[in-house]
Design an enzyme around this catalytic site. Structure first.
Site, PDB file in Angstrom:
ATOM      1  N   CYS A  91      33.874  12.754 -15.371  1.00 45.36           N
ATOM      2  CA  CYS A  91      34.339  11.410 -15.039  1.00 45.36           C
ATOM      3  C   CYS A  91      33.737  10.418 -16.025  1.00 45.36           C
ATOM      4  O   CYS A  91      32.522  10.424 -16.274  1.00 45.36           O
ATOM      5  CB  CYS A  91      33.932  11.065 -13.609  1.00 45.36           C
ATOM      6  SG  CYS A  91      34.309   9.354 -13.126  1.00 45.36           S
ATOM      7  N   CYS A  94      31.117   8.025 -13.892  1.00 47.00           N
ATOM      8  CA  CYS A  94      29.822   8.458 -13.355  1.00 47.00           C
ATOM      9  C   CYS A  94      29.310   9.756 -13.959  1.00 47.00           C
ATOM     10  O   CYS A  94      28.240  10.236 -13.569  1.00 47.00           O
ATOM     11  CB  CYS A  94      29.923   8.612 -11.836  1.00 47.00           C
ATOM     12  SG  CYS A  94      31.002   9.962 -11.301  1.00 47.00           S
ATOM     13  N   CYS A 140      37.739  10.627  -8.228  1.00 44.94           N
ATOM     14  CA  CYS A 140      36.446  11.274  -8.404  1.00 44.94           C
ATOM     15  C   CYS A 140      35.693  11.228  -7.080  1.00 44.94           C
ATOM     16  O   CYS A 140      35.552  10.157  -6.476  1.00 44.94           O
ATOM     17  CB  CYS A 140      35.656  10.556  -9.493  1.00 44.94           C
ATOM     18  SG  CYS A 140      33.945  11.134  -9.660  1.00 44.94           S
ATOM     19  N   CYS A 143      32.227   8.897  -7.430  1.00 47.16           N
ATOM     20  CA  CYS A 143      32.231   7.437  -7.543  1.00 47.16           C
ATOM     21  C   CYS A 143      33.505   6.792  -7.023  1.00 47.16           C
ATOM     22  O   CYS A 143      33.607   5.568  -6.990  1.00 47.16           O
ATOM     23  CB  CYS A 143      31.999   7.013  -8.990  1.00 47.16           C
ATOM     24  SG  CYS A 143      33.376   7.366 -10.110  1.00 47.16           S
ATOM     25  N   CYS A 163      47.560  15.697 -13.117  1.00 47.81           N
ATOM     26  CA  CYS A 163      47.934  14.838 -14.245  1.00 47.81           C
ATOM     27  C   CYS A 163      46.935  13.690 -14.329  1.00 47.81           C
ATOM     28  O   CYS A 163      46.961  12.760 -13.515  1.00 47.81           O
ATOM     29  CB  CYS A 163      49.352  14.322 -14.037  1.00 47.81           C
ATOM     30  SG  CYS A 163      50.039  13.422 -15.443  1.00 47.81           S
TER      31      CYS A 163
END
Length: 213
Positions: A91, A94, A140, A143, A163
């Site tokens: 990510c 984070c 995510c 976060c 995607c």
């Protein structure tokens, strides 16, 4: 008359099922999910203030991760990551590990695509009602940052296409980040399996049922 009545019912049934699906899924979403705050996803996920996110992320990354935007197709350099390059996608907000490069495939859509996340602790699935038809949003889990959407037109073994917006990700090569490679290997071997929640299944199931009538 019976024929006309039957034809009328068959015409209306898909719309009725779709309406029921929207109502049910939206009710479940409101029941289980806490209210949203401006500039973030669920309130309980906001580990940083909006000003902190703005200062740490690029404008493009902020737009996608915190405002649920979408980057232009074919704009991400992550599309060009070699399929045989050992590494993990994390990510961009984070640094939580999300996808192994081995799960990446060329979907032809212009966005980095994967057939499965690292494990069930990597991402969370929600229902997105921004378009006419509901979509399954991918965020995510660490976060709450918006990553993209998942569709049922991917390759084996999952049949899924996660995607993703490339600007919401960063690529960590195993050779440069051996500790992350080790963590990814451990999680792949014994991590929590990915499960699609009921709230994300209901709209699609209703639509499929309506199309089958």
């Amino acid at each position: 008359r019976n024929y006309r009545l039957s034809a009328t019912i068959n015409t209306m049934l898909p719309h009725v099922l779709l309406s029921i699906s929207f109502f049910t899924a939206n009710s479940l979403r409101n029941f289980y999910a806490p209210p949203r705050a401006a500039g973030s996803l669920s309130v309980h996920r906001a580990r940083k203030t909006d000003s902190e996110w703005r200062s740490e992320l690029s404008p493009a990354a902020y737009n996608v991760l915190r405002e649920e935007g979408t980057e232009p197709a074919w704009s991400s350099p992550l599309n060009d990551v070699a399929p045989d390059a050992p590494g993990t996608f994390a990510c961009a907000g984070c640094a939580s590990l999300l996808y192994r490069n081995a799960a990446k495939f060329d979907s032809g859509t212009g966005w980095p695509s994967f057939f499965a996340p690292l494990d069930g602790d990597a991402v969370e699935l929600k229902v997105d009602f921004k378009t006419v038809l509901p979509r399954t949003e991918v965020v995510c889990r660490s976060c709450g940052g918006h990553l993209g959407h998942v569709f049922d037109d991917g390759p084996r073994p999952t049949g899924k296409r996660y995607c993703m917006n490339g600007v919401a990700l960063s690529f960590r090569e195993d050779a440069q980040y051996p500790e992350l490679a080790e963590e990814a290997a451990v999680r792949e071997a014994g991590g929590v399996p990915m499960e699609q929640p009921l709230i994300a299944v209901l709209p699609g199931a209703a639509i499929n049922g309506a199309l089958a009538v």
